[in-house]
Motif scaffolding. Structure first.
Motif, mmCIF file in Angstrom:
data_model
loop_
_atom_site.group_PDB
_atom_site.id
_atom_site.type_symbol
_atom_site.label_atom_id
_atom_site.label_comp_id
_atom_site.label_asym_id
_atom_site.label_seq_id
_atom_site.Cartn_x
_atom_site.Cartn_y
_atom_site.Cartn_z
ATOM 1 N N LYS A 44 0.458 -9.930 0.969
ATOM 2 C CA LYS A 44 0.018 -10.795 0.135
ATOM 3 C C LYS A 44 -0.967 -9.996 -0.836
ATOM 4 N N GLU A 45 -1.846 -8.895 0.187
ATOM 5 C CA GLU A 45 -2.920 -8.125 -0.785
ATOM 6 C C GLU A 45 -2.373 -7.524 -2.070
ATOM 7 N N GLN A 47 0.515 -8.460 -3.536
ATOM 8 C CA GLN A 47 0.712 -9.386 -4.827
ATOM 9 C C GLN A 47 -0.401 -9.999 -5.417
ATOM 10 N N ASP A 48 -1.601 -9.965 -4.510
ATOM 11 C CA ASP A 48 -3.069 -10.303 -5.429
ATOM 12 C C ASP A 48 -3.125 -9.284 -6.416
ATOM 13 N N TYR A 49 -3.116 -7.900 -5.974
ATOM 14 C CA TYR A 49 -3.565 -6.654 -6.653
ATOM 15 C C TYR A 49 -2.860 -6.967 -8.085
ATOM 16 N N LYS A 51 -1.273 -9.509 -9.555
ATOM 17 C CA LYS A 51 -1.379 -10.717 -10.165
ATOM 18 C C LYS A 51 -2.833 -10.421 -10.907
ATOM 19 N N THR A 52 -3.718 -9.483 -10.434
ATOM 20 C CA THR A 52 -4.875 -9.167 -11.332
ATOM 21 C C THR A 52 -4.453 -8.102 -12.774
ATOM 22 N N GLU B 475 -6.509 -14.678 8.925
ATOM 23 C CA GLU B 475 -6.558 -13.900 7.558
ATOM 24 C C GLU B 475 -7.227 -12.555 7.978
#
Lengths: 191, 792
Positions: A44-45, A47-49, A51-52, B475
């Motif tokens: 997910k990290e 994907q988050d990156y 997205k930025t 998490e």
């Protein structure tokens, strides 16, 4: 001029720690209108990156992705072009152009973007263009030996798309470009 | 309490009123040049300052009123034409004032003008005044009086280059004057602590702290005197000031003044007088917060060192490091009750200093860490949060300075400090370390460094003392483990032997991680090992003579063990993928049996562990895709595996999935390179089987839903027919293709079929493809010519 970033097969954290620093410094937010990602981020990290970098992010499922709910295939229209996205492990034989061409016909798209082989390719055939952006981190692949990190930037302008490929070879970023033109606008006439 | 403040307000108001009252008459006297009257009323006015009832901040207000009035008086005194009295006489005259306090204020005022007139040498007058002020021994009154003296004498000191300098009047005299005033003021200030009724200690200390700057001002003045160079500071000023500081034996004064000295005088001076300054520290009262004083000093010196590289040699020359570390050691030893956080803060300051001043001296850095270890060892269990934070700061400093974890790993005391952290803090620090490595794109390339590193981060790698794994947020846990997984890729050495050692060390540490951690770490390590296999493949031909200890076979054994451990999690889908990766790698190394074994393992997992239908579809495609690429298998082995694959394909849950998997299997019988298998019959058998399944699916849809399913499957199969037709599979005839096209058309136009634009478009583009091929010319074109397309 619409910029579309195509990348995939990062395989973070299983096969790579991070994107190469030279790529990271090139990919800045606000410059790109769309991101299409072939899959195998894997966490997910990442994907988050992404997205930025750009909020319009499209991802298809790779076989190592943590998120199992990404779609197997995706189609989207950008300007005059219909794009198709698929990781590629579903198309056997892996990397085979003719089999990928079949998927392209099935999705009915001008540009098909797939990954899995970690090898940058860009083919034009009578049905359209097949692009593989390679692995953005240069991750290990059982299919390709000596993987160089690479990604693709497409500049879509009217009926023309310029495909820029960025490859990290021996520590230097090398850029190459390929031009493709559509003959007709998006709506297909049957003949 | 409230009453007290109210009273004080009242007294202050009365005092101010008094001053204003007498000032009025004084002004009248000044206007009429009446010296006698002026003196009389000014004395009365100044008498208001004789009060003992006011606390310092209120006395100050009263003082300021008087001060303003004295300025007017000064102007009058200056102008001899107004009052007709010489300064000498005036100096004598004011001493007739009745009470000592007004007398001295007036004397100082006149004295100031006296010096300015140059009729008397500055030295003499100043000496006289500073001695006379002894007459007032009441702390508050005395402090303000002397403060007045300091203020008006400020610009009249016989400094170098000043107009008051003479043969007899030198800067020494100026210094003497200020020092004496300082000494007396400090004595008065300290006396406040012990005088008066019992009272509340806090109140007294509060009042004292309100007055501290009056005392400290003298030090400011000393620092501003031009003539006070390093020499004079070293020989005279500092020793005298320290003498007063030590001898007064008052903790409030000592703390304030030490701090004042450090802040007020230049850093170069501190460096050169380090020994003297530090030797005063153990002589201070035990209740003085010496560690803060030392920290301030080190911080100032650190900043000084950072300001310019030119000053660094000076630090070496005065042996600053050893002096400071000795001083700290002594302080910590002496103050046994010092809380951990205090001692560690000191070490943090010292470490910061060391990293700024002696960055190349890793032995110094290690010494500081060692001293800290020693202190920590004396504490049974460190539980103070703030102390922990300071230890993290201590350990982070070398990482930030050197930007290279490898340097920190060579510090022998680094792991020892980490040993004293509790689990939670150890994990925090471990993450700091990993992030430092990531940020700097560091690479750790030797086995022994890897060993040290994994010892350091052990809090992340395994559960220690059945600590709170469950308490950790999921998490956060994922983030931790992903960080460890990423870390593994920074461990690399291109020497195969060393690399294998590294892999084994990591494996040793991570195996103890438990089922929750294994999926993260095993994947990373497997790919690390596969990279090594790939590297060895490349070297295979080049190794001459020498006994090679690292062989692909050995690594495959290791790989098998690693992947097997995933069964404890259990993680069958991941394990299946990893087995297939290994199979392909074994294929590249020409190890048929190893590759076969991996396929066996993959199939076993498929049969026994993967029940989810969606997962099965992906898994079988991965198996087929991998198998299609294998060229190491002999006929028998290949047959066994393809038979299994096709069998499982046909037994997937949904018909659609069955169909697709089966036609994918067709590729198992046709490999496009020159030695590859090209079994046209079996290809066709697969495709026909797929067709049967598609038909069955269509019929089932008709029965179950009343309408036919999409014809897409048929079009897909058609495309496969065309694929093999194009590749030259003789078993696939143009009539078969035509028949299939006709079938699709029939199905599409069948009443029960719902219209589907997607399959229509797919068919259309497929037909376009055929057309295109026809027009190609040459062999391909001829082949396709035989396919008759009717207009649709």
């Amino acid at each position: 001029m619409v910029l579309v970033l195509a990348l995939g097969d990062l395989h973070i954290p299983h096969r790579a720690a991070d994107l190469p620093p030279k790529f990271k410094s090139m990919l800045v937010p606000g410059k790109i209108q769309h991101i299409i990602c072939t899959g195998n981020l894997c966490i997910k990290e990442v994907q988050d990156y992404l997205k930025t970098l750009c909020p319009d992010l499209h991802i298809t499922r790779g076989e190592y992705d943590e998120e199992t709910r990404y779609p197997e295939t995706k189609t989207l229209t950008i300007g005059q072009f219909k794009l198709g996205l698929c990781h590629g492990h579903q198309v056997i034989p892996w990397g085979d152009l003719d089999s990928l061409a079949m998927l392209q016909r099935q999705l009915d798209v001008d540009i098909l973007v797939t990954g899995h082989t970690h090898q940058f390719t860009a083919y034009k055939h009578e049905g359209g263009v097949v692009i593989n952006p390679g692995s953005a981190t240069g991750a290990y692949s059982s299919i390709t030996y000596d993987v160089n990190p690479s990604f693709v930037l497409m500049d879509i302008d009217g009926l023309r798309v310029v495909v820029y490929v960025y490859e990290l070879i021996d520590g230097e970023v090398k850029v190459d470009k390929i031009d493709f033109k559509k003959t007709t606008a998006t709506t297909h006439s049957a003949h | 309490m409230l009453n007290g403040t109210e009273d004080e307000e009242k007294w202050l108001a009365e005092g101010i009123a008094g001053i204003q009252h007498y000032a009025f008459f004084m002004h009248r006297a000044l206007d009429s040049n009446n010296l006698r009257e002026a003196l009389k009323y000014s004395a009365q006015m100044l008498s208001e300052l004789r009060t003992s009832k006011l606390p310092p901040h209120k006395y100050y207000e009263l003082y300021m009123r008087a001060f303003d009035e004295l300025k007017r008086l000064e102007l009058f005194f200056k102008d001899e034409s107004k009052h007709g009295v010489s300064l000498v006489d005036l100096y004598e005259l004011v001493q007739h004032a009745g009470n000592i306090l007004p007398r001295l204020y007036l004397l100082c005022t006149v004295g100031s003008i006296y010096i300015k007139s140059k009729e008397a040498p500055a030295k003499e007058v100043l000496k006289d005044l500073v001695e006379m002020c002894r007459g007032v021994q009441h702390p508050i009154r005395g402090l303000f009086l002397r403060s007045y003296l300091a203020q008006i004498s400020r610009d009249k000191l016989p400094d170098i280059g000043s107009e008051y300098e003479g043969d007899a009047d030198t800067v020494i005299d100026a210094v003497e004057f200020v020092l004496q005033n300082f000494n007396e003021m400090n004595k008065l200030w300290v006396r406040m602590q012990h005088q008066g009724p019992g009272g509340v200690k806090e109140k007294r200390e509060k009042e004292r702290s309100e007055l501290q700057d009056l005392v400290g001002k003298n030090l400011h003045v000393l620092s501003q005197i031009e003539g006070v160079d390093l020499e004079m500071y070293k020989e005279t000023v500092l020793p005298r000031v320290l003498e007063q500081v030590v001898n007064c034996k008052d903790d409030l004064a000592q703390y304030y003044l030490m701090d004042c000295i450090i802040q007020v005088f230049p850093d170069e001076y501190h460096l050169q007088t380090l020994k003297t300054l530090l030797s005063a520290c153990p002589q201070l009262q035990p209740t003085v917060d010496v560690k803060t004083v030392l920290s301030q000093l080190m911080d100032r010196l650190s900043n000084y060192a950072a300001s310019s590289a030119d000053v660094l040699p000076e630090f070496l020359q005065v042996e600053a490091f050893s002096k400071l570390s000795n001083a700290i050691g002594k302080v910590i030893e002496a103050q046994v009750d010092m809380p951990a956080v205090g001692a560690i803060t000191l070490y943090v300051s010292l470490l910061t200093f060391t990293l700024r001043v002696h960055p190349d001296r890793l032995d110094y850095v290690d010494l500081v860490l060692g001293a800290c270890v020693k202190k920590l060892s004396n504490i049974p269990k460190l539980e103070d949060r703030r102390a922990m934070k300071q230890v993290v700061a201590l350990l982070s400093a070398p990482l930030e300075k050197y930007n290279d974890i490898v340097t920190a790993l060579t510090l022998s005391n680094y792991p020892r400090v980490m040993d004293h952290l509790d689990i939670g803090t150890n994990k925090v620090m471990a993450m700091v370390i990993i992030q430092s490595i990531m940020k700097n794109y560091s690479c750790i390339s030797t086995a022994d460094k890897v060993e040290v590193l994994f010892e350091l981060i052990k809090g992340l790698i395994k559960d220690i003392d059945d600590a709170d794994v469950d308490e950790l947020d999921e998490e956060d846990f994922k983030e931790e483990q992903n960080s460890v997984a990423r870390l593994i890729h920074t461990l690399y050495n291109d020497e195969p032997e060393e690399m294998l050692k590294i892999i084994c060390i990591v494996r040793k540490h991570t195996m103890a991680g438990g089922p929750k951690r294994l999926p993260f770490t095993v994947s990373s390590l497997v790919f690390s090992a596969l990279r090594l296999v790939r590297q060895l493949q490349g070297l295979e031909g080049d190794i001459v003579g020498e006994d090679v200890h690292v062989t692909p076979k050995k690594i495959f054994q290791l790989l098998t063990q690693m992947i097997d451990s995933l069964s404890a999690v259990p993680s069958p889908e991941l394990a299946l993928r990893l087995y297939l990766q290994c199979a392909e790698a074994a294929n590249g190394c020409d190890l048929e049996h190893v590759a076969y074994e991996y396929f066996t393992q993959a199939f076993v997992l498929y049969e026994e562990e993967i029940a989810d239908s969606k997962a099965q579809v992906t898994a079988i495609h991965l198996i087929i895709g991998t198998l299609q690429r294998m060229n190491v298998f002999g006929v028998e082995n290949r047959d066994t595996l393809t038979h299994k694959a096709t069998g499982y394909s046909a037994r997937l849950l949904k018909k659609v999935d069955q169909c697709r998997a089966v036609y994918a299997c067709s590729h198992l019988f046709w490999v496009d390179d020159q030695d590859g298998i090209k079994d046209g019959e079996r290809v066709l058998l697969c495709l026909k089987r797929a067709l049967r399944i598609a038909n069955a699916a269509q019929q089932m849809a008709n029965v179950a839903r009343g309408s036919g399913g999409p014809v897409t499957l048929f079009v897909e199969i058609l495309n496969k027919y065309l694929y093999f037709f194009e590749k030259g599979n003789g078993q696939i005839t143009s009539s078969a293709i035509e028949g299939l096209i006709e079938l699709i058309n029939t199905e599409t136009h069948c009443d029960s079929t719902s219209p589907d634009s997607i399959s229509d478009a797919f068919l259309a583009s497929t037909l376009r493809y055929i057309q295109f091929q026809k027009q190609k010319g040459s062999v391909a074109g001829e082949k396709f010519e035989s396919i008759k397309l009717f207009s649709i």
